[in-house]
Scaffold this active site. Structure first.
Site, PDB file in Angstrom:
ATOM      1  N   GLU A   1      42.275  41.983  36.234  1.00 14.73           N
ATOM      2  CA  GLU A   1      41.243  40.961  36.408  1.00 14.73           C
ATOM      3  C   GLU A   1      41.750  39.975  37.441  1.00 14.73           C
ATOM      4  O   GLU A   1      42.915  39.560  37.395  1.00 14.73           O
ATOM      5  CB  GLU A   1      40.970  40.246  35.085  1.00 14.73           C
TER       6      GLU A   1
ATOM      7  N   GLU B   1      38.041  29.357  38.485  1.00 13.03           N
ATOM      8  CA  GLU B   1      37.686  28.917  37.142  1.00 13.03           C
ATOM      9  C   GLU B   1      37.743  27.395  37.115  1.00 13.03           C
ATOM     10  O   GLU B   1      38.639  26.792  37.687  1.00 13.03           O
ATOM     11  CB  GLU B   1      38.652  29.471  36.090  1.00 13.03           C
TER      12      GLU B   1
END
Length: 309
Positions: free
Chosen positions: A173, A178
């Site tokens: 990933e 974020e």
């Protein structure tokens, strides 16, 4: 979109479009290809200007393109997040004329909607939007970037990232951006076997003075066979060589990954940063009130992926 008005610009633009693989047989160029061509013509396009564009969505229409994107629904739940995902015009919106956007924009919006969650294990008070390109577009190596603007709101958790279609985290990933509500920074990370979850290889980038997440920024990851680099507005912020990751576990970033955009609220990551437990895990009442008032959204001007150099 910028326009070129000089006499010299027209032939340069034509040549640049040809370099992008456009011809009379392939139809008119996309907005992304025109932007890239203009950038090549005037020399101002940054790292991606001369690269082959292999995927783009400029969000210039009024619906999600089903040949590119899937919508995640209520059955999905991870990280103790405080929202249910729902395919709805309330949570996934398209806006024309948004200030600062280049044409249309995708808007992922959390909505206060107690009682609508159908997952008996969760009972979330909020619904929101999550989309991905799984099965429609996946790639191995290249540059993925998106132009995004976010709210200054504690405990929200919007993200732009890449994920393999495999049992997590066996094939990796890549978290390109974020954000958990501190307007002066955003985070990046990679996750793989031996370095996932809390043990993921992660970093924060802090915005230069005078700007923060509430301004438009281009968040990007340059994915190569032996290194992953992260950028904000073409500024290198973090670099993870393969050899560094292999101190912790297996390097698995040689498999196709798809693109994900989502807007979570609350959950494990915000909670571990801000320590807020009530009224929602990782999210204060003030943010919940702003969601109820319709003040909070993640705005995405465009998403573009370029092939490897």
């Amino acid at each position: 979109m910028r326009t070129i008005t000089t006499a010299l610009a027209a032939p340069l633009l034509t040549l640049a479009l040809a370099a992008c693989g456009q011809s009379g047989e392939t139809g008119p160029p996309t907005e992304a290809e025109v932007d890239a061509a203009q950038a090549q013509a005037d020399g101002s396009g940054g790292e991606a200007a001369a690269r082959q564009l292999i995927f783009s969505d400029e969000f210039s229409g009024d619906t999600l393109d089903p040949t590119k994107w899937n919508v995640v629904g209520m059955d999905f739940w991870v990280n103790e997040e405080e929202q249910a995902y729902l395919d709805s015009p309330d949570t996934i919106q398209f806006v024309q004329g948004l200030e600062g956007a280049d044409g249309g924009a995708l808007v992922l919006r959390p909505v206060y909607r107690p009682g609508q969650d159908t997952n008996e294990e969760r009972d979330a008070d909020f619904i929101s939007g999550r989309v991905n390109t799984k099965g429609n577009f996946e790639f191995t190596y290249g540059r993925a970037e998106a132009r995004i603007r976010m709210p200054d709101a504690m405990g929200v958790w919007p993200a732009f990232w890449l994920l393999a279609d495999a049992e997590w985290p066996s094939e990796g990933e890549i978290d390109i951006m974020e954000y958990v509500g501190y307007a002066d920074w955003t985070g990046v990370a990679i996750h793989g076997p031996g370095y996932s979850g809390d043990m993921g290889i992660a970093d924060r980038q802090y915005f230069p003075e005078g700007t923060d997440v509430t301004d438009w920024h281009v968040y990007a990851a340059e994915w190569k066979p032996d290194v992953i680099e992260f950028y904000v507005d073409d500024r290198l912020t973090f670099r993870i060589p393969r050899t560094n990751a292999e101190f912790f576990g297996e390097w698995v970033f040689d498999n196709p990954q798809f693109v994900v955009l989502n807007f979570a609220v609350g959950g494990i990551y915000p909670y571990k940063i801000n320590g807020i437990e009530e009224p929602y895990k990782g999210m204060p009442q003030e943010t919940a009130d702003r969601i109820e008032a319709g003040d909070i959204a993640m705005e995405v001007d465009w998403v573009r992926v370029y092939g490897p150099r």
